[in-house]
Enzyme design. Structure first.
Site, PDB file in Angstrom:
ATOM      1  N   SER A  90       0.840  -0.980   0.145  1.00  0.00           N
ATOM      2  CA  SER A  90       0.039   0.072  -0.043  1.00  0.00           C
ATOM      3  C   SER A  90       1.009   1.229  -0.043  1.00  0.00           C
ATOM      4  CB  SER A  90      -0.918  -0.048   1.184  1.00  0.00           C
ATOM      5  OG  SER A  90      -0.015   0.015   2.458  1.00  0.00           O
ATOM      6  N   LEU A 104      -3.376   1.574   7.044  1.00  0.00           N
ATOM      7  CA  LEU A 104      -3.837   2.649   6.174  1.00  0.00           C
ATOM      8  C   LEU A 104      -3.073   2.541   4.682  1.00  0.00           C
ATOM      9  CD1 LEU A 104      -3.709   5.766   8.724  1.00  0.00           C
ATOM     10  CD2 LEU A 104      -5.709   4.493   8.001  1.00  0.00           C
ATOM     11  N   HIS A 115       3.513  -4.991   2.932  1.00  0.00           N
ATOM     12  CA  HIS A 115       2.956  -5.649   4.162  1.00  0.00           C
ATOM     13  C   HIS A 115       3.455  -7.286   4.347  1.00  0.00           C
ATOM     14  CE1 HIS A 115       0.017  -2.352   5.292  1.00  0.00           C
ATOM     15  NE2 HIS A 115       0.253  -2.140   3.613  1.00  0.00           N
ATOM     16  N   LEU A 117       5.025 -10.663   2.066  1.00  0.00           N
ATOM     17  CA  LEU A 117       5.514 -11.707   0.948  1.00  0.00           C
ATOM     18  C   LEU A 117       5.379 -13.138   1.299  1.00  0.00           C
ATOM     19  CD1 LEU A 117       8.516 -11.339  -1.280  1.00  0.00           C
ATOM     20  CD2 LEU A 117       7.793 -13.291  -0.271  1.00  0.00           C
ATOM     21  N   TYR A 161      16.055  -9.789   2.331  1.00  0.00           N
ATOM     22  CA  TYR A 161      15.730  -8.736   1.780  1.00  0.00           C
ATOM     23  C   TYR A 161      17.154  -7.957   1.308  1.00  0.00           C
ATOM     24  CZ  TYR A 161      11.032  -9.536   3.013  1.00  0.00           C
ATOM     25  OH  TYR A 161       9.856 -10.132   3.135  1.00  0.00           O
TER      26      TYR A 161
END
Length: 200
Positions: A90, A104, A115, A117, A161
């Protein structure tokens, strides 16, 4: 007398390759998710996270929430029509994440908050996570308003990551129960390298 000799003029019907083709699903497809995908998404997420941390980053109503508000910031990997891995994001509009970022979507933001994976259990250990992240980053480069991606993860996921170009920003302000997180971010710039057979 055999059947063949009684019907000598009947020839086998040989269909041309283009006629009566059976519809087949693409072997592998990447596309944005939609609210109809929410249950498949949540089933994969629940299995992936509850066994490790006891909780899911997004509950089913939150999955539906983001797939309704900003489906273009999600990406699903489907094989033979079956969801095998996904990312949900988002937009966010602050330098660092805070608890508001968990629920939000800030439509005027320039940061994509990733948010979650997750990869279906039967498709893990096949390199799908890094491939999906690479595809997602390429896709984000096609969105002119996106400047960076940010996420929070547990310590053991930091090397994963980092391989995708994310850098550690520091401890995340968000805690969930007893869990603490590291905040990481990655610049999104330049033009996407689009594979010829990809939608993105």
């Amino acid at each position: 007398m055999s059947v063949t000799t009684t019907r000598p003029f009947l020839r086998p019907v040989i269909e041309s390759p283009g006629r009566h083709r059976r519809h087949t699903l693409p072997a592998s497809e990447f596309r944005p998710l939609n609210p109809q995908d929410a249950i498949s998404v949540f089933e994969i997420e629940r299995e992936a996270f509850i066994s490790v941390s006891g909780d899911c980053p997004l509950h089913l109503d939150e999955v539906r929430h983001f797939l309704t508000l900003c489906p273009e910031l999600s990406l699903g990997w489907f094989e033979q029509g079956r969801l095998v891995a996904f990312i949900i994001g988002s937009l966010w509009d602050e330098d660092r994440l805070n608890t508001d970022a968990l629920t939000l979507h800030k439509p005027h933001g320039h940061t994509v908050h990733i948010h979650v994976l997750a990869v279906h259990r039967t498709f893990r250990q096949q390199g799908k996570g890094p491939i999906l992240m690479w595809r997602y980053q390429q896709y984000l480069r096609c969105l002119p308003y996106v400047r960076r991606a940010v996420l929070m993860c547990e310590d053991f996921l930091v090397p994963f990551y980092k391989k995708s170009g994310f850098k550690v920003v520091g401890p995340c302000a968000i805690t969930v129960a007893q869990l603490t997180f590291i905040e990481m971010q990655c610049a999104i710039r330049g033009h996407a390298f689009v594979r010829r057979n990809s939608q993105f």
